[in-house]
Scaffold this active site. Structure first.
Site, PDB file in Angstrom:
ATOM      1  N   LYS A   1       0.846  -1.204   0.000  1.00 45.80           N
ATOM      2  CA  LYS A   1       0.000   0.000   0.000  1.00 45.80           C
ATOM      3  C   LYS A   1       0.880   1.252   0.000  1.00 45.80           C
ATOM      4  CE  LYS A   1      -3.770  -2.498   2.222  1.00 45.80           C
ATOM      5  NZ  LYS A   1      -4.575  -2.820   3.409  1.00 45.80           N
TER       6      LYS A   1
ATOM      7  N   GLN B   1      -5.208  -1.816   9.580  1.00 52.89           N
ATOM      8  CA  GLN B   1      -4.949  -3.116   8.957  1.00 52.89           C
ATOM      9  C   GLN B   1      -5.478  -4.228   9.863  1.00 52.89           C
ATOM     10  OE1 GLN B   1      -3.731  -3.440   5.843  1.00 52.89           O
ATOM     11  NE2 GLN B   1      -3.923  -5.655   5.944  1.00 52.89           N
TER      12      GLN B   1
ATOM     13  N   ASP C   1     -11.463   2.180   3.437  1.00 51.04           N
ATOM     14  CA  ASP C   1     -11.649   0.729   3.314  1.00 51.04           C
ATOM     15  C   ASP C   1     -13.115   0.360   3.049  1.00 51.04           C
ATOM     16  OD1 ASP C   1      -9.544  -1.070   3.344  1.00 51.04           O
ATOM     17  OD2 ASP C   1      -9.298  -1.009   5.523  1.00 51.04           O
TER      18      ASP C   1
HETATM   19  N1  GUN Z   1      -6.913  -7.370   6.061  1.00 47.67           N
HETATM   20  C1  GUN Z   1      -7.226  -8.156   5.008  1.00 47.67           C
HETATM   21  N2  GUN Z   1      -7.835  -7.441   4.047  1.00 47.67           N
HETATM   22  C2  GUN Z   1      -7.909  -6.173   4.501  1.00 47.67           C
HETATM   23  C3  GUN Z   1      -8.424  -4.967   3.953  1.00 47.67           C
HETATM   24  O1  GUN Z   1      -8.975  -4.908   2.843  1.00 47.67           O
HETATM   25  N3  GUN Z   1      -8.300  -3.867   4.733  1.00 47.67           N
HETATM   26  C4  GUN Z   1      -7.725  -3.912   5.955  1.00 47.67           C
HETATM   27  N4  GUN Z   1      -7.667  -2.770   6.662  1.00 47.67           N
HETATM   28  N5  GUN Z   1      -7.242  -4.995   6.495  1.00 47.67           N
HETATM   29  C5  GUN Z   1      -7.337  -6.133   5.760  1.00 47.67           C
END
Ligand code: GUN
Length: 294
Positions: free
Chosen positions: A53, A97, A120
């Site tokens: 990211k 996350q 998200d």
């Molecule tokens: N963990 C697995 N997939 C995701 C996601 O799309 N966003 C976040 N914040 N954590 C994750």
């Protein structure tokens, strides 16, 4: 043989588009979008996702604000930190996350991310607006949006088609089913209690597999010509690899690609697109702030 849906190439194209839009925003307002990411603990998979990211954000000119905390952080302390980022005007998109360590209540932490910064798309209000006709969410979960973007960019017809979604998670299965429905597909969701998912999949023009089971969908589950979107990322032991494992999706790719009309590989399919959608939603949040201010 199926068209291989190239997520890496499509993601690179989208990053170029985003880079231009970020530059235009900066030119117009003097502001740069900011993505805040909260990472707790030292899970290898989460660290890898967050690194990807950060790299992608940097490439398109989005400011990446990473806050890392030890797994032992208290819930109270973490809530304070997330609130502080949410109050920071330079942060337009804010994500935590997942998963968080088991002593922390995820819901209590995610509640600190305001609707306007929910890049998200996990906020219940955003999901509610996605579910309801006549409402438009500010953001949606990134992986489902990535699936829809790949279908659109590969000109795969959805209107009037039969779509089967495997999995009903809040993050992928349920929202992607809603998105397919909004595009006028006839949608079936299969899950752990579904009887004979193979027979249901054989009727599908579009299959979205998001169950986290390595190579669960076999080639003979796929209707000839169907589009197959594989959301799974599973590591399976492989002594022939230096790492000792390899990544596979929820679909038996080598079998399915002989039958499908189009299929995403793993890796290099949905994954890189998901990161792009996070950046896109961060940019959209920033644009909302600065167009409202003018
Ligand atoms: N963990 C697995 N997939 C995701 C996601 O799309 N966003 C976040 N914040 N954590 C994750």
């Amino acid at each position: 043989m199926a068209t291989i849906i190239d997520g890496n190439a499509t993601a690179a194209t989208i990053r170029e588009e985003l880079k231009k839009e970020v530059a235009e925003l900066k030119e117009r307002t003097g502001k740069v979008p900011g993505l805040g990411v909260v990472l707790v603990g030292a899970r290898k998979d989460s660290e890898t996702y967050v690194r990807m990211k950060g790299k992608a954000a940097e490439e398109v000119g989005i400011n990446f604000i990473l806050k890392k905390f030890p797994a032992e952080i208290t819930q109270e302390e973490l809530i304070k930190e997330v609130r502080a980022l949410n109050d920071d005007e330079s942060v337009h998109g804010l994500i935590v996350q997942l998963p968080l360590p088991s002593h922390i209540n995820e819901k209590a932490v995610l509640e600190q991310v305001g609707l306007a910064k929910d890049a998200d798309g996990f906020d219940p209000l955003n999901i509610g607006m996605l579910a309801m006709k006549g409402h438009t969410p500010l953001s949606v979960p990134c992986t489902p949006r990535a699936c829809m973007e790949l279908l659109a960019r590969y000109n795969i017809d959805i209107d009037g088609k039969r779509a089967v979604v495997l999995g009903r998670s809040n993050i992928v299965g349920t929202p992607v089913a809603l998105m397919l429905l909004h595009k006028n597909a006839t949608v079936t969701i299969c899950h752990s209690r579904t009887k004979d998912p193979a027979a249901i999949c054989r009727e599908a023009d579009i299959i979205v597999a998001a169950i986290g089971q390595p190579e669960y969908v076999k080639g003979d589950w796929v209707k000839p010509g169907a589009a197959v979107i594989d959301v799974g990322i599973n590591s399976v032991p492989d002594a022939s690899r230096k790492a000792g494992y390899r990544l596979v999706g929820d679909v038996a790719f080598n079998e399915a690609k002989e039958v499908a009309g189009a299929i995403t590989p793993v890796p290099g399919g949905v994954g890189p697109m998901t990161v792009c959608m996070l950046l896109k939603q961060t940019l959209e949040s920033a644009k909302r702030v600065y167009s409202a201010a003018q």
